[in-house]
Design a protein around this motif. Structure first.
Motif, PDB file in Angstrom:
ATOM      1  N   ALA A 267       8.664  15.879  13.951  1.00 34.28           N
ATOM      2  CA  ALA A 267       7.801  15.357  13.203  1.00 34.28           C
ATOM      3  C   ALA A 267       6.385  15.230  13.821  1.00 34.28           C
ATOM      4  CB  ALA A 267       8.650  13.357  13.670  1.00 34.28           C
ATOM      5  N   ARG A 268       6.084  14.640  15.374  1.00 33.31           N
ATOM      6  CA  ARG A 268       4.862  14.625  15.088  1.00 33.31           C
ATOM      7  C   ARG A 268       3.551  16.266  15.084  1.00 33.31           C
ATOM      8  NH1 ARG A 268       4.202  12.543  21.327  1.00 33.31           N
ATOM      9  NH2 ARG A 268       2.059  12.809  20.476  1.00 33.31           N
ATOM     10  N   ALA A 269       4.996  17.903  15.297  1.00 31.66           N
ATOM     11  CA  ALA A 269       3.983  18.815  15.049  1.00 31.66           C
ATOM     12  C   ALA A 269       3.753  18.773  13.626  1.00 31.66           C
ATOM     13  CB  ALA A 269       4.496  19.654  15.394  1.00 31.66           C
ATOM     14  N   LEU A 270       4.824  18.395  12.542  1.00 29.01           N
ATOM     15  CA  LEU A 270       4.670  18.540  11.414  1.00 29.01           C
ATOM     16  C   LEU A 270       3.503  17.789  11.083  1.00 29.01           C
ATOM     17  CD1 LEU A 270       8.039  18.458  10.094  1.00 29.01           C
ATOM     18  CD2 LEU A 270       6.547  20.257   9.374  1.00 29.01           C
ATOM     19  N   LEU A 271       3.327  16.286  11.546  1.00 27.34           N
ATOM     20  CA  LEU A 271       1.774  15.278  11.233  1.00 27.34           C
ATOM     21  C   LEU A 271       0.742  16.172  11.541  1.00 27.34           C
ATOM     22  CD1 LEU A 271       3.497  11.736  11.994  1.00 27.34           C
ATOM     23  CD2 LEU A 271       2.673  12.238  10.284  1.00 27.34           C
ATOM     24  N   GLY A 272       0.712  16.343  12.333  1.00 27.06           N
ATOM     25  CA  GLY A 272      -0.360  17.652  13.199  1.00 27.06           C
ATOM     26  C   GLY A 272      -0.948  18.441  12.156  1.00 27.06           C
ATOM     27  N   ALA A 273      -0.113  19.112  11.778  1.00 25.24           N
ATOM     28  CA  ALA A 273      -0.350  20.289  10.620  1.00 25.24           C
ATOM     29  C   ALA A 273      -0.682  20.130   9.430  1.00 25.24           C
ATOM     30  CB  ALA A 273       1.058  21.451  10.368  1.00 25.24           C
ATOM     31  N   GLY A 274      -0.844  17.888   8.941  1.00 27.83           N
ATOM     32  CA  GLY A 274      -1.405  18.038   7.730  1.00 27.83           C
ATOM     33  C   GLY A 274       0.032  17.876   6.882  1.00 27.83           C
ATOM     34  N   VAL A 275       1.249  17.615   7.490  1.00 26.07           N
ATOM     35  CA  VAL A 275       2.825  17.896   6.450  1.00 26.07           C
ATOM     36  C   VAL A 275       2.715  15.974   6.419  1.00 26.07           C
ATOM     37  CG1 VAL A 275       5.001  18.456   6.414  1.00 26.07           C
ATOM     38  CG2 VAL A 275       3.480  19.763   6.870  1.00 26.07           C
ATOM     39  N   PRO A 276       3.322  15.338   4.988  1.00 28.67           N
ATOM     40  CA  PRO A 276       3.408  13.719   4.916  1.00 28.67           C
ATOM     41  C   PRO A 276       4.725  13.600   6.316  1.00 28.67           C
ATOM     42  CG  PRO A 276       2.301  14.796   3.134  1.00 28.67           C
ATOM     43  CD  PRO A 276       2.668  16.441   4.317  1.00 28.67           C
ATOM     44  N   THR A 277       4.741  12.957   6.638  1.00 29.32           N
ATOM     45  CA  THR A 277       6.088  13.101   7.202  1.00 29.32           C
ATOM     46  C   THR A 277       6.602  11.817   8.084  1.00 29.32           C
ATOM     47  OG1 THR A 277       5.802  15.042   8.405  1.00 29.32           O
ATOM     48  CG2 THR A 277       7.578  13.472   9.680  1.00 29.32           C
ATOM     49  N   GLU A 278       7.685  11.141   7.691  1.00 27.32           N
ATOM     50  CA  GLU A 278       8.139  10.235   8.365  1.00 27.32           C
ATOM     51  C   GLU A 278       9.005  10.162   9.741  1.00 27.32           C
ATOM     52  OE1 GLU A 278       9.845   6.874   5.150  1.00 27.32           O
ATOM     53  OE2 GLU A 278       8.339   8.175   3.643  1.00 27.32           O
ATOM     54  N   LEU A 279       9.854   9.223  10.264  1.00 28.59           N
ATOM     55  CA  LEU A 279       9.957   9.434  11.757  1.00 28.59           C
ATOM     56  C   LEU A 279      10.923   8.357  12.312  1.00 28.59           C
ATOM     57  CD1 LEU A 279      10.884  10.858  14.105  1.00 28.59           C
ATOM     58  CD2 LEU A 279       9.417   9.768  14.746  1.00 28.59           C
ATOM     59  N   HIS A 280      12.577   8.486  12.147  1.00 28.76           N
ATOM     60  CA  HIS A 280      12.722   6.995  11.954  1.00 28.76           C
ATOM     61  C   HIS A 280      14.091   6.738  13.461  1.00 28.76           C
ATOM     62  CE1 HIS A 280      11.702   4.964   8.110  1.00 28.76           C
ATOM     63  NE2 HIS A 280      11.693   5.996   7.801  1.00 28.76           N
ATOM     64  N   VAL A 281      14.046   6.312  14.813  1.00 27.45           N
ATOM     65  CA  VAL A 281      14.415   6.331  15.518  1.00 27.45           C
ATOM     66  C   VAL A 281      16.114   5.268  15.110  1.00 27.45           C
ATOM     67  CG1 VAL A 281      14.872   6.677  17.852  1.00 27.45           C
ATOM     68  CG2 VAL A 281      12.933   7.668  16.579  1.00 27.45           C
ATOM     69  N   LEU A 282      16.855   5.769  15.708  1.00 22.71           N
ATOM     70  CA  LEU A 282      18.382   4.381  15.302  1.00 22.71           C
ATOM     71  C   LEU A 282      18.657   3.971  16.642  1.00 22.71           C
ATOM     72  CD1 LEU A 282      19.636   6.107  12.264  1.00 22.71           C
ATOM     73  CD2 LEU A 282      17.582   4.865  11.964  1.00 22.71           C
ATOM     74  N   PRO A 283      18.718   2.931  16.059  1.00 22.40           N
ATOM     75  CA  PRO A 283      18.450   2.623  17.769  1.00 22.40           C
ATOM     76  C   PRO A 283      20.534   2.446  18.237  1.00 22.40           C
ATOM     77  CG  PRO A 283      17.881   0.797  16.309  1.00 22.40           C
ATOM     78  CD  PRO A 283      17.939   1.809  15.882  1.00 22.40           C
ATOM     79  N   GLY A 284      20.286   2.270  19.320  1.00 25.36           N
ATOM     80  CA  GLY A 284      21.600   2.245  19.561  1.00 25.36           C
ATOM     81  C   GLY A 284      22.796   3.537  19.048  1.00 25.36           C
ATOM     82  N   THR A 285      22.500   4.490  18.620  1.00 21.80           N
ATOM     83  CA  THR A 285      23.076   5.218  18.188  1.00 21.80           C
ATOM     84  C   THR A 285      23.178   6.270  18.942  1.00 21.80           C
ATOM     85  OG1 THR A 285      20.688   6.089  16.936  1.00 21.80           O
ATOM     86  CG2 THR A 285      22.840   4.210  15.742  1.00 21.80           C
ATOM     87  N   PHE A 286      24.265   7.280  18.415  1.00 24.58           N
ATOM     88  CA  PHE A 286      24.661   8.588  18.865  1.00 24.58           C
ATOM     89  C   PHE A 286      24.512   9.526  17.911  1.00 24.58           C
ATOM     90  CE2 PHE A 286      27.843   5.964  18.541  1.00 24.58           C
ATOM     91  CZ  PHE A 286      29.607   6.781  17.982  1.00 24.58           C
ATOM     92  N   HIS A 287      24.948  11.348  18.505  1.00 29.86           N
ATOM     93  CA  HIS A 287      24.853  11.780  17.528  1.00 29.86           C
ATOM     94  C   HIS A 287      26.296  12.175  16.752  1.00 29.86           C
ATOM     95  CE1 HIS A 287      23.556  15.744  16.711  1.00 29.86           C
ATOM     96  NE2 HIS A 287      24.921  16.443  16.262  1.00 29.86           N
ATOM     97  N   GLY A 288      26.382  11.780  15.564  1.00 28.89           N
ATOM     98  CA  GLY A 288      27.715  11.636  15.257  1.00 28.89           C
ATOM     99  C   GLY A 288      27.754  10.704  13.987  1.00 28.89           C
ATOM    100  N   ALA A 289      26.724   9.303  14.897  1.00 32.93           N
ATOM    101  CA  ALA A 289      27.419   8.397  14.144  1.00 32.93           C
ATOM    102  C   ALA A 289      27.538   8.085  13.478  1.00 32.93           C
ATOM    103  CB  ALA A 289      25.823   7.037  15.151  1.00 32.93           C
ATOM    104  N   GLY A 290      27.244   8.332  12.212  1.00 39.59           N
ATOM    105  CA  GLY A 290      27.397   8.126  11.010  1.00 39.59           C
ATOM    106  C   GLY A 290      28.447   8.590  10.384  1.00 39.59           C
ATOM    107  N   MET A 291      29.119   8.931  11.390  1.00 37.50           N
ATOM    108  CA  MET A 291      31.037   8.890  10.715  1.00 37.50           C
ATOM    109  C   MET A 291      31.426   7.204  11.080  1.00 37.50           C
ATOM    110  SD  MET A 291      32.955  10.175  14.115  1.00 37.50           S
ATOM    111  CE  MET A 291      31.790  11.779  14.151  1.00 37.50           C
ATOM    112  N   VAL A 292      30.763   6.415  11.188  1.00 40.30           N
ATOM    113  CA  VAL A 292      31.201   4.877  11.176  1.00 40.30           C
ATOM    114  C   VAL A 292      30.743   4.604  10.180  1.00 40.30           C
ATOM    115  CG1 VAL A 292      31.323   3.174  12.862  1.00 40.30           C
ATOM    116  CG2 VAL A 292      31.149   5.764  14.474  1.00 40.30           C
ATOM    117  N   VAL A 293      30.956   4.829   8.959  1.00 35.92           N
ATOM    118  CA  VAL A 293      29.851   4.590   7.847  1.00 35.92           C
ATOM    119  C   VAL A 293      30.008   2.545   7.622  1.00 35.92           C
ATOM    120  CG1 VAL A 293      31.064   6.171   6.506  1.00 35.92           C
ATOM    121  CG2 VAL A 293      32.484   4.952   6.255  1.00 35.92           C
ATOM    122  N   HIS A 294      30.991   2.186   7.957  1.00 33.94           N
ATOM    123  CA  HIS A 294      31.163   0.346   8.226  1.00 33.94           C
ATOM    124  C   HIS A 294      29.717  -0.501   8.984  1.00 33.94           C
ATOM    125  CE1 HIS A 294      33.390   1.461  11.370  1.00 33.94           C
ATOM    126  NE2 HIS A 294      33.044  -0.041  11.568  1.00 33.94           N
TER     127      HIS A 294
END
Length: 315
Positions: A267-294
């Motif tokens: 994301a930082r590299a994209l911003l440095g290259a002039g690409v509009p970029t949003e970055l979100h870091v989700l607290p307390g999460t792990f890879h694949g946390a999206g399976m816990v849909v509730h």
């Protein structure tokens, strides 16, 4: 647990399946059995689910699972998705529920590409499949009632790495113009040298060992970490010049994920290259946390993804 997981996610961990790709055949069998039930129970209200077969780059047919809103008015914008699975697991079943939701909420034509898996089909097979499917959609846009100038890419994990590579490939090959690349927990860098890649050896769902096996399968034994790895295979290796002119990006990473820092760095590299970029870091999460849909943090991330896609696709 030594990691400060979100309480809702931590409570669900005991019921979450372990992912062990060191025995790939067993992992594939277990995942297919689990996903079969998920797809059978999925709520497809308001959506027509279909299958589009197009000629693949290897001469065989390439399958695209399609989701069309019943009340959608054309030409429809397109959300082109690539499932996760470490380049070695998965099918369109992986993100079936989520794609149904995206179709309903965006009133868009959603497509999930059933790309070939490694190690049987190493790089660039999966990426070329993704390109072939995208090109077929654009070529048949009038027939399918689609808007070829309103396309967004979305991927999760390895699928996000493919989406990032596909965004570069579409630019390099002269189109189509992509409105947004939405990268969720992206796998972008085979070198695994970031602080998070070194630290998270014991995290659930995905860890450094799994990431190493994944890249070995995708690139070939002994290739990851070497000097000759292509930026389209591992977009985290791209230079600023490689990133110039790419579509806007929406990048989401998990706090306790070995892939966290490569997503942040990209994301930082994209911003440095002039690409509009949003970055979100989700607290307390792990890879694949999206399976816990509730979980509230997962629902918040989904709502944000929908809002960003809606703006990009003009919905």
């Amino acid at each position: 647990m030594r990691h400060a997981f979100d309480p809702e996610l931590a409570a669900a961990l005991a019921m979450s399946p372990e992912v062990d790709i060191s025995d790939l055949a067993a992992a594939r069998t277990a995942q297919a059995a689990e996903l079969a039930g998920t797809v059978e129970r999925a709520d497809s209200t308001g959506v027509t689910v279909g299958l589009l077969r197009v000629p693949g780059p290897d001469g065989a047919e390439l399958a695209l699972r399609t989701y069309r809103p019943l009340d959608g008015r054309g030409p429809l914008p397109v959300l082109y998705t690539m499932h996760g699975g470490g380049f070695v697991l998965g099918s369109p079943d992986v993100d079936h529920d989520e794609n149904l939701d995206f179709c309903r909420e965006l009133q868009a034509f959603v497509v999930s590409v059933d790309y070939r898996l490694a190690p049987e089909h190493p790089y660039p097979a999966a990426l070329e499949d993704c390109w072939t499917g995208l090109s077929a959609l654009v070529g048949r846009s009038a027939e399918l009632g689609l808007a070829p100038d309103r396309i967004a890419l979305r991927g999760d994990s390895a699928g996000a790495g493919l989406a990032a590579g596909l965004a570069m490939l579409a630019r390099d090959r002269g189109g189509p113009r992509i409105r947004l690349q939405q990268l969720h927990s992206p796998a972008l860098d085979d070198r695994l040298e970031t602080p998070s890649a070194r630290e998270f050896t014991d995290t659930p769902i995905w860890n450094r060992h799994s990431a190493r096996l994944s890249w070995e399968a995708y690139l070939g034994t002994g290739v990851p970490g070497g000097a000759a790895v292509d930026r389209l295979a591992a977009p985290g290796r791209a230079s600023a010049a490689d990133l110039t002119g790419l579509p806007p990006a929406h990048v989401t990473v998990m706090q306790f994920d070995p892939l966290r820092d490569e997503g942040i760095d990209y994301a930082r590299a994209l911003l440095g290259a002039g690409v509009p970029t949003e970055l979100h870091v989700l607290p307390g999460t792990f890879h694949g946390a999206g399976m816990v849909v509730h979980a509230a943090v997962v629902q918040r991330a989904h709502a944000e993804a929908v809002a960003v896609l809606r703006r990009a696709l003009g919905r």
